[in-house]
Design a protein around this motif. Structure first.
Motif, PDB file in Angstrom:
ATOM      1  N   THR A   3      48.691  56.182  30.641  1.00 54.69           N
ATOM      2  CA  THR A   3      48.963  55.524  29.772  1.00 54.69           C
ATOM      3  C   THR A   3      48.056  53.651  29.684  1.00 54.69           C
ATOM      4  O   THR A   3      48.296  53.271  28.867  1.00 54.69           O
ATOM      5  N   LEU A   4      47.172  53.629  31.521  1.00 51.59           N
ATOM      6  CA  LEU A   4      46.786  52.989  30.937  1.00 51.59           C
ATOM      7  C   LEU A   4      45.240  52.424  29.900  1.00 51.59           C
ATOM      8  O   LEU A   4      44.716  53.276  29.481  1.00 51.59           O
ATOM      9  N   ASP A   5      45.180  51.621  29.650  1.00 43.89           N
ATOM     10  CA  ASP A   5      44.015  51.383  28.220  1.00 43.89           C
ATOM     11  C   ASP A   5      42.604  51.341  29.388  1.00 43.89           C
ATOM     12  O   ASP A   5      43.437  50.787  30.212  1.00 43.89           O
ATOM     13  N   ASP A   6      42.200  50.989  28.911  1.00 45.70           N
ATOM     14  CA  ASP A   6      40.719  50.156  28.842  1.00 45.70           C
ATOM     15  C   ASP A   6      39.978  49.288  29.579  1.00 45.70           C
ATOM     16  O   ASP A   6      39.455  48.668  30.257  1.00 45.70           O
ATOM     17  N   ARG A   7      40.957  48.305  29.398  1.00 46.04           N
ATOM     18  CA  ARG A   7      40.784  46.920  29.807  1.00 46.04           C
ATOM     19  C   ARG A   7      41.332  47.443  31.337  1.00 46.04           C
ATOM     20  O   ARG A   7      41.209  46.307  32.052  1.00 46.04           O
ATOM     21  N   GLN A   8      42.387  47.937  31.383  1.00 45.50           N
ATOM     22  CA  GLN A   8      43.298  47.886  32.812  1.00 45.50           C
ATOM     23  C   GLN A   8      42.601  48.226  33.379  1.00 45.50           C
ATOM     24  O   GLN A   8      42.279  47.908  34.760  1.00 45.50           O
ATOM     25  N   LEU A   9      41.679  49.188  32.836  1.00 48.07           N
ATOM     26  CA  LEU A   9      41.340  50.185  34.136  1.00 48.07           C
ATOM     27  C   LEU A   9      40.389  50.239  34.549  1.00 48.07           C
ATOM     28  O   LEU A   9      39.810  49.323  35.967  1.00 48.07           O
ATOM     29  N   ALA A  10      39.385  49.262  33.167  1.00 47.59           N
ATOM     30  CA  ALA A  10      38.219  47.797  33.610  1.00 47.59           C
ATOM     31  C   ALA A  10      38.024  46.723  34.415  1.00 47.59           C
ATOM     32  O   ALA A  10      37.694  47.225  35.131  1.00 47.59           O
ATOM     33  N   ASN A  11      39.632  46.524  34.648  1.00 45.09           N
ATOM     34  CA  ASN A  11      40.021  44.864  35.226  1.00 45.09           C
ATOM     35  C   ASN A  11      39.872  45.219  36.751  1.00 45.09           C
ATOM     36  O   ASN A  11      39.551  44.821  37.438  1.00 45.09           O
ATOM     37  N   GLY A  12      40.732  46.663  36.496  1.00 40.84           N
ATOM     38  CA  GLY A  12      40.748  47.757  38.967  1.00 40.84           C
ATOM     39  C   GLY A  12      39.230  47.726  38.926  1.00 40.84           C
ATOM     40  O   GLY A  12      39.645  47.310  39.936  1.00 40.84           O
ATOM     41  N   LEU A  13      38.841  48.433  38.183  1.00 40.78           N
ATOM     42  CA  LEU A  13      37.331  48.500  39.321  1.00 40.78           C
ATOM     43  C   LEU A  13      36.605  47.382  39.177  1.00 40.78           C
ATOM     44  O   LEU A  13      36.231  47.058  40.241  1.00 40.78           O
ATOM     45  N   VAL A  14      36.478  46.054  38.100  1.00 39.56           N
ATOM     46  CA  VAL A  14      36.084  45.339  39.242  1.00 39.56           C
ATOM     47  C   VAL A  14      36.572  44.040  39.579  1.00 39.56           C
ATOM     48  O   VAL A  14      35.742  43.667  40.488  1.00 39.56           O
ATOM     49  N   ASP A  15      38.113  44.561  39.467  1.00 41.93           N
ATOM     50  CA  ASP A  15      37.982  43.481  40.789  1.00 41.93           C
ATOM     51  C   ASP A  15      38.494  44.117  41.960  1.00 41.93           C
ATOM     52  O   ASP A  15      37.836  43.552  43.181  1.00 41.93           O
ATOM     53  N   ALA A  16      38.197  45.734  41.761  1.00 43.63           N
ATOM     54  CA  ALA A  16      38.081  46.208  43.652  1.00 43.63           C
ATOM     55  C   ALA A  16      36.918  45.661  43.924  1.00 43.63           C
ATOM     56  O   ALA A  16      36.666  45.410  45.660  1.00 43.63           O
ATOM     57  N   PHE A  17      35.303  45.685  42.695  1.00 45.59           N
ATOM     58  CA  PHE A  17      34.312  45.865  43.409  1.00 45.59           C
ATOM     59  C   PHE A  17      34.308  44.558  44.175  1.00 45.59           C
ATOM     60  O   PHE A  17      33.556  43.319  45.037  1.00 45.59           O
ATOM     61  N   VAL A  18      35.134  43.178  43.639  1.00 44.89           N
ATOM     62  CA  VAL A  18      34.445  41.815  43.970  1.00 44.89           C
ATOM     63  C   VAL A  18      35.564  41.724  45.149  1.00 44.89           C
ATOM     64  O   VAL A  18      34.904  41.516  46.406  1.00 44.89           O
ATOM     65  N   HIS A  19      36.415  42.016  45.397  1.00 49.96           N
ATOM     66  CA  HIS A  19      37.181  41.995  46.567  1.00 49.96           C
ATOM     67  C   HIS A  19      36.338  42.507  47.822  1.00 49.96           C
ATOM     68  O   HIS A  19      35.929  42.181  48.450  1.00 49.96           O
ATOM     69  N   THR A  20      35.571  44.044  47.983  1.00 55.27           N
ATOM     70  CA  THR A  20      34.761  44.525  48.055  1.00 55.27           C
ATOM     71  C   THR A  20      33.408  43.471  48.694  1.00 55.27           C
ATOM     72  O   THR A  20      33.251  43.539  49.731  1.00 55.27           O
ATOM     73  N   CYS A  21      33.222  43.070  47.927  1.00 53.57           N
ATOM     74  CA  CYS A  21      31.902  42.347  47.988  1.00 53.57           C
ATOM     75  C   CYS A  21      32.132  41.029  48.559  1.00 53.57           C
ATOM     76  O   CYS A  21      31.840  40.147  49.495  1.00 53.57           O
ATOM     77  N   TYR A  52      29.269  45.810  34.845  1.00 53.53           N
ATOM     78  CA  TYR A  52      29.961  45.036  34.371  1.00 53.53           C
ATOM     79  C   TYR A  52      30.521  44.989  32.867  1.00 53.53           C
ATOM     80  O   TYR A  52      31.535  45.843  32.760  1.00 53.53           O
ATOM     81  N   ASN A  53      29.134  45.017  32.451  1.00 54.53           N
ATOM     82  CA  ASN A  53      29.419  44.711  30.680  1.00 54.53           C
ATOM     83  C   ASN A  53      28.721  46.076  30.279  1.00 54.53           C
ATOM     84  O   ASN A  53      29.730  46.845  29.024  1.00 54.53           O
ATOM     85  N   SER A  54      28.259  47.021  31.495  1.00 56.67           N
ATOM     86  CA  SER A  54      28.263  48.362  30.017  1.00 56.67           C
ATOM     87  C   SER A  54      30.331  49.059  30.278  1.00 56.67           C
ATOM     88  O   SER A  54      30.060  50.759  29.413  1.00 56.67           O
ATOM     89  N   ILE A  55      30.905  48.525  31.515  1.00 57.20           N
ATOM     90  CA  ILE A  55      32.341  49.178  31.248  1.00 57.20           C
ATOM     91  C   ILE A  55      33.502  47.999  30.007  1.00 57.20           C
ATOM     92  O   ILE A  55      34.832  48.206  30.257  1.00 57.20           O
ATOM     93  N   GLY A  56      32.011  47.122  29.741  1.00 61.00           N
ATOM     94  CA  GLY A  56      33.124  46.443  28.911  1.00 61.00           C
ATOM     95  C   GLY A  56      34.101  45.057  29.110  1.00 61.00           C
ATOM     96  O   GLY A  56      34.214  44.699  28.303  1.00 61.00           O
ATOM     97  N   VAL A  57      33.156  44.676  30.601  1.00 63.22           N
ATOM     98  CA  VAL A  57      34.454  42.774  31.202  1.00 63.22           C
ATOM     99  C   VAL A  57      32.934  42.302  30.730  1.00 63.22           C
ATOM    100  O   VAL A  57      31.190  42.513  31.120  1.00 63.22           O
ATOM    101  N   SER A  58      32.580  41.817  30.362  1.00 68.98           N
ATOM    102  CA  SER A  58      31.527  40.154  30.138  1.00 68.98           C
ATOM    103  C   SER A  58      31.949  39.648  30.548  1.00 68.98           C
ATOM    104  O   SER A  58      32.576  39.558  31.785  1.00 68.98           O
ATOM    105  N   THR A  59      30.523  39.160  31.354  1.00 71.39           N
ATOM    106  CA  THR A  59      29.897  38.325  32.535  1.00 71.39           C
ATOM    107  C   THR A  59      29.395  36.700  31.250  1.00 71.39           C
ATOM    108  O   THR A  59      29.587  36.209  32.468  1.00 71.39           O
ATOM    109  N   ASN A  60      29.732  36.330  30.801  1.00 72.13           N
ATOM    110  CA  ASN A  60      29.681  35.125  29.670  1.00 72.13           C
ATOM    111  C   ASN A  60      30.803  34.955  29.689  1.00 72.13           C
ATOM    112  O   ASN A  60      31.597  35.221  28.363  1.00 72.13           O
ATOM    113  N   LEU A  61      30.737  33.379  29.915  1.00 71.37           N
ATOM    114  CA  LEU A  61      31.728  32.223  29.881  1.00 71.37           C
ATOM    115  C   LEU A  61      32.113  32.153  28.511  1.00 71.37           C
ATOM    116  O   LEU A  61      33.649  31.959  28.293  1.00 71.37           O
ATOM    117  N   ASN A  62      30.999  32.482  27.379  1.00 72.30           N
ATOM    118  CA  ASN A  62      31.587  31.922  26.419  1.00 72.30           C
ATOM    119  C   ASN A  62      31.885  33.053  25.346  1.00 72.30           C
ATOM    120  O   ASN A  62      32.708  32.655  24.502  1.00 72.30           O
TER     121      ASN A  62
END
Length: 379
Positions: free
Chosen positions: A178-196, A324-334
């Motif tokens: 039942t997770l939406d796209d925002r939650q899945l994308a956030n999870g992927l980005v979070d895990a990627f940055v944790h590793t970095c 990040y952008n390809s899964i709907g997560v913007s890297t632009n603070l604006n």
């Protein structure tokens, strides 16, 4: 390479594993089930927990926010103390599990639980904790740290203790349906940055740690390229396992760690309520550009091993942004709701929290933070 690695959390991974919690919780114990906004009642998890706890004495506490607040959690602390709770069962994502770590520590402490967050006190004892993970991202289900927000002061701080390891963690990918796209994308980005944060520093001598981190990064990158299949069980179980391994403590053992992206991101979330993963996505690429002389050797290695881009470390940063952008997560603070005081607010808060020289070399200064944030506000 000197380190001690210890992880006592039992992992129950796979389908229909929620019922296994009875193997870890004695029926004599009084249990508090902690969850968030109620999604567990829509995805069937609540009913599975209820069935598993048949014959137990248990209460529930709901309403833990996406950025768990000190104010909300203290209501649960009172319940734990008044009802003499013996065991806390966290059912949710990283926020619920982080919040529950605060509960198990604060419940056995006579003072103000925020003392653990401001560093004035260390955790000396804690109630036992178990976790049923519903949203993979933070790895909190099998590590020692938690991040808690204080609404009254716009603070977001972290604390940790080996006493906060969950006794067990249930990782059933089916609960992600039942997770939406925002939650899945956030999870992927979070895990990627944790590793970095544990990999994109400077060269070390551990072939195992670098190789393991690269495998996690490569796996997450593969999932981003296979985004169209994000609702399949194989995609979701891979995200659940990769996110767990990204921050269970091992890949950072004995190697330099950064965490400057997180320190800056936490302050953005504290002030503006931005999703944790999205605060990381706007900060990380610009931090890598500002600190590129320190990072270029590991960026080159990452390019070769993760993105198949040998010998061009600058393009690796663009590849990260593209992912990040390809899964709907913007890297632009604006693209997020901020004001014209964002640079002043974040640098002032970091200074107040003693974070004036962060990063693996302690050379990410407040001046560089300002530069990073200004670059993140792409016109």
């Amino acid at each position: 390479m000197n380190y001690t690695y210890f992880n006592p959390t039992s992992i129950e991974f796979g389908t229909d594993k929620i019922k296994s919690i009875v193997n870890y919780i004695d029926k004599k114990l009084k249990v508090l089930v902690v969850y968030g906004g109620g999604s567990i009642k829509k995805n069937g998890v609540y009913e599975q927990v209820k069935t598993a706890l048949e014959g137990y004495t248990w209460l529930e506490f709901s309403g833990v926010e996406p950025n768990p607040s000190y104010e909300t959690l203290n209501k649960a602390v009172k319940i734990i103390k008044d009802e003499k709770i013996d065991f806390v069962l966290a059912v949710g994502g990283g926020s619920v599990i982080d919040g529950s770590k605060y509960l198990v520590a604060a419940a056995l402490y006579d003072g103000d639980g925020w003392d653990f967050l401001d560093g004035s006190k260390q955790v000396e004892k804690a109630l036992p904790l178990g976790a049923i993970l519903t949203l993979p991202a933070t790895g909190s289900e099998s590590n020692t740290t938690a991040v808690i927000s204080k609404k009254s002061t716009n603070e977001k701080r972290y604390f940790g203790s080996p006493l906060l390891y969950p006794k067990f963690a249930v990782l059933d990918p089916n609960v992600m349906s039942t997770l939406d796209d925002r939650q899945l994308a956030n999870g992927l980005v979070d895990a990627f940055v944790h590793t970095c944060e544990q990999y994109l520093t400077y060269p070390n001598t551990s072939l195992l740690h670098d190789g393991y981190a690269q495998t996690i990064l490569k796996g997450l990158h593969t999932l981003s390229m296979d985004w169209e299949n994000r609702k399949t069980i194989s995609w979701q179980e891979n995200l659940m396992l990769l996110a767990n391994q990204a921050l269970n403590g091992f890949i950072g053992s004995g190697v330099p760690q950064d965490w400057a992206t997180h320190m800056i991101g936490h302050e953005i979330t504290a002030f503006y309520g931005l999703d944790h993963a999205r605060s990381l996505a706007v900060v990380q690429p610009q931090l890598l550009r500002v600190m590129i002389e320190d990072k270029k050797e590991k960026l080159t290695l990452m390019g070769k091993e993760v993105f198949d881009m040998p010998n061009n470390y600058e393009l690796v940063i663009e590849a990260i942004e593209y992912m990040y952008n390809s899964i709907g997560v913007s890297t632009n603070l604006n693209d997020y709701e901020i004001d014209d005081k964002v640079v002043e607010n974040i640098t002032t808060a970091l200074k107040a929290h003693g974070m004036t020289n962060i990063g693996e070399r302690g050379n990410v200064t407040l001046e560089k933070v300002a530069q990073i944030l200004n670059m993140a506000m792409k016109k």
